[in-house]
Design a protein around this motif. Structure first.
Motif, mmCIF file in Angstrom:
data_model
loop_
_atom_site.group_PDB
_atom_site.id
_atom_site.type_symbol
_atom_site.label_atom_id
_atom_site.label_comp_id
_atom_site.label_asym_id
_atom_site.label_seq_id
_atom_site.Cartn_x
_atom_site.Cartn_y
_atom_site.Cartn_z
ATOM 1 N N LEU A 27 42.859 37.991 17.645
ATOM 2 C CA LEU A 27 43.684 39.803 17.048
ATOM 3 C C LEU A 27 43.090 40.223 15.100
ATOM 4 C CD1 LEU A 27 47.535 38.842 17.978
ATOM 5 C CD2 LEU A 27 46.087 40.100 18.791
ATOM 6 N N SER A 28 42.502 39.347 14.239
ATOM 7 C CA SER A 28 42.037 39.673 13.125
ATOM 8 C C SER A 28 40.829 40.587 13.618
ATOM 9 C CB SER A 28 41.692 39.039 11.758
ATOM 10 O OG SER A 28 41.077 37.968 12.629
ATOM 11 N N ALA A 29 39.774 39.921 14.727
ATOM 12 C CA ALA A 29 38.695 40.532 14.564
ATOM 13 C C ALA A 29 39.070 41.693 15.751
ATOM 14 C CB ALA A 29 38.139 39.711 15.311
ATOM 15 N N GLY A 30 39.799 42.378 16.021
ATOM 16 C CA GLY A 30 40.075 43.118 17.004
ATOM 17 C C GLY A 30 40.911 43.065 18.434
ATOM 18 N N GLY A 31 41.010 43.607 19.688
ATOM 19 C CA GLY A 31 41.945 43.235 20.239
ATOM 20 C C GLY A 31 41.837 42.427 21.060
ATOM 21 N N LEU A 32 42.720 41.639 21.941
ATOM 22 C CA LEU A 32 42.790 41.050 22.246
ATOM 23 C C LEU A 32 43.668 41.000 23.789
ATOM 24 C CD1 LEU A 32 42.888 37.583 22.751
ATOM 25 C CD2 LEU A 32 44.372 37.074 20.931
ATOM 26 N N GLU A 33 43.247 39.961 24.478
ATOM 27 C CA GLU A 33 43.648 39.485 26.892
ATOM 28 C C GLU A 33 43.612 38.291 26.132
ATOM 29 O OE1 GLU A 33 42.322 39.549 30.928
ATOM 30 O OE2 GLU A 33 41.423 40.890 29.952
ATOM 31 N N LEU A 34 45.053 37.845 26.707
ATOM 32 C CA LEU A 34 45.621 36.149 26.869
ATOM 33 C C LEU A 34 45.341 36.269 27.951
ATOM 34 C CD1 LEU A 34 47.871 35.539 23.837
ATOM 35 C CD2 LEU A 34 45.794 34.805 24.207
ATOM 36 N N ASP A 35 44.738 35.473 28.974
ATOM 37 C CA ASP A 35 44.661 35.472 30.843
ATOM 38 C C ASP A 35 45.529 34.238 30.860
ATOM 39 O OD1 ASP A 35 44.483 34.912 32.977
ATOM 40 O OD2 ASP A 35 42.373 34.851 33.075
ATOM 41 N N GLY A 36 46.302 34.102 30.775
ATOM 42 C CA GLY A 36 47.755 33.879 31.569
ATOM 43 C C GLY A 36 48.088 33.173 32.469
#
Length: 91
Positions: A27-36
Motif C-alpha cells: 500500500l505504501s508503494a501505490g495501489g494494491l490488488e488482494l486476490d482472495g
C-alpha cells in the motif's frame, strides 16, 4: 504501480499477522490488488486484516481492490462487512 498479493486458501491469526507487513508495504508503494479468489476458510482475523487494509488505503489515498472467493464473501456477509470490504476503492 499496482501490486498484487495472492491470499492463501486459509487465513488464520498467524497467516493474517504474517501478511499484514506485506500488505502495508504494498500500500505504501501505490495501489494494491488482494486476490482472495482461492480463500476457502477465513475467520475474524482475516476480516480484520482486510478491513485494516481498506482503512489504510483510504487514509493514504491509494486504490485497493479485493477479489473475494465465495467463502470470503460469505464470511464478510455474515459479519456485515461485505459492502465495506469488496467495493472497488479509487484513489
Amino acid at each position: 504501480m499496482t501490486h498484487q498479493i495472492v491470499l492463501p486458501a486459509q487465513i488464520d491469526r498467524g497467516t493474517a499477522a504474517s501478511l499484514a507487513p506485506e500488505i502495508a508495504h504494498a500500500l505504501s508503494a501505490g495501489g494494491l490488488e488482494l486476490d482472495g479468489r482461492e480463500v476457502r476458510r477465513a475467520g475474524q482475523c482475516a476480516l480484520q486484516m482486510l478491513l485494516s487494509a481498506r482503512k489504510t488505503a483510504g487514509e493514504w489515498g491509494v486504490a485497493l481492490l479485493i477479489r473475494p472467493s465465495e467463502s470470503l464473501r460469505d464470511a464478510a456477509r455474515l459479519a456485515g462487512l461485505e459492502d465495506r470490504l469488496f467495493e472497488e476503492a479509487v484513489a
